[in-house]
Write a protein that holds these residues in place. Sequence first.
Motif, PDB file in Angstrom:
ATOM      1  N   GLU A  15      13.132 -19.421 -15.235  1.00 52.66           N
ATOM      2  CA  GLU A  15      14.260 -20.355 -15.268  1.00 52.66           C
ATOM      3  C   GLU A  15      13.753 -21.780 -15.169  1.00 52.66           C
ATOM      4  O   GLU A  15      12.865 -22.083 -14.361  1.00 52.66           O
ATOM      5  CB  GLU A  15      15.218 -20.034 -14.117  1.00 52.66           C
ATOM      6  N   ARG A  80      18.224 -20.852 -18.411  1.00 51.40           N
ATOM      7  CA  ARG A  80      18.902 -20.263 -17.256  1.00 51.40           C
ATOM      8  C   ARG A  80      18.882 -18.756 -17.390  1.00 51.40           C
ATOM      9  O   ARG A  80      18.723 -18.229 -18.481  1.00 51.40           O
ATOM     10  CB  ARG A  80      20.352 -20.747 -17.216  1.00 51.40           C
ATOM     11  N   ALA A  81      19.084 -18.063 -16.288  1.00 56.97           N
ATOM     12  CA  ALA A  81      19.126 -16.593 -16.339  1.00 56.97           C
ATOM     13  C   ALA A  81      20.187 -16.112 -17.325  1.00 56.97           C
ATOM     14  O   ALA A  81      20.020 -15.094 -17.995  1.00 56.97           O
ATOM     15  CB  ALA A  81      19.394 -16.028 -14.949  1.00 56.97           C
ATOM     16  N   VAL A 109      14.911 -14.394 -19.219  1.00 56.40           N
ATOM     17  CA  VAL A 109      14.725 -15.538 -18.329  1.00 56.40           C
ATOM     18  C   VAL A 109      14.825 -15.041 -16.895  1.00 56.40           C
ATOM     19  O   VAL A 109      15.863 -14.509 -16.487  1.00 56.40           O
ATOM     20  CB  VAL A 109      15.776 -16.638 -18.572  1.00 56.40           C
TER      21      VAL A 109
END
Lengths: 111, 113
Positions: A15, A80-81, A109
């Motif tokens: 991330e 981002r995740a 991610v």
Amino acid sequence: SQQGEEDPQALSIQEGENATMNCSYKTSINNLQWYRQNSGRGLVHLILIRSNEREKHSGRLRVTLDTSKKSSSLLITASRAADTASYFCATATGTASKLTFGTGTRLQVTL
Amino acid sequence: DVKVTQSSRYLVKRTGEKVFLECVQDMDHENMFWYRQDPGLGLRLIYFSYDVKMKEKGDIPEGYSVSREKKERFSLILESASTNQTSMYLCASSFYGGGEKLFFGSGTQLSVL
């Protein structure tokens, strides 16, 4: 045969890092599009770039197109995740009113 | 918000059965498409339609047929399901044509046993 081929097939980043995916194609195009697919779901359109454009931005996404090399890249900044998904390029060619999709890049991610 | 709805999320059928996959869009789009998605092969176009009662073959139409009696509805028919038709089926629609932005449904995972 596939018109678009993504590279790499899989990508794992942390991330906050940037993710870059590439797409190469074989014949002249009218436009090139990028789609995202979350696991087992439908595809969501991200961005469309026409053959006379070289770069396009949408939020954290940046797409470039090099028609001389028949290639495109998708850059996701500050990942981002929630960006974990498969990403597909698709090309529209000639008078054919249809898109031809590549086989996708799987992006993971991690936190 | 635009919406393309596929009638089933998961479907299990037996070899030889006639299978109907339904797709409805609420955006008044002229163009609708059926793709199948298989690992390592990406999305492949089966059939598409530019207008009511119009249909065009895509890249892999064999073993499939379609029906478009109303603008908002596009059905994919497997006349006699076979195991090699086990796949994820994705419906899509577009306003300007198949080479423009597509809106996809959530997909139907079909298993033929």
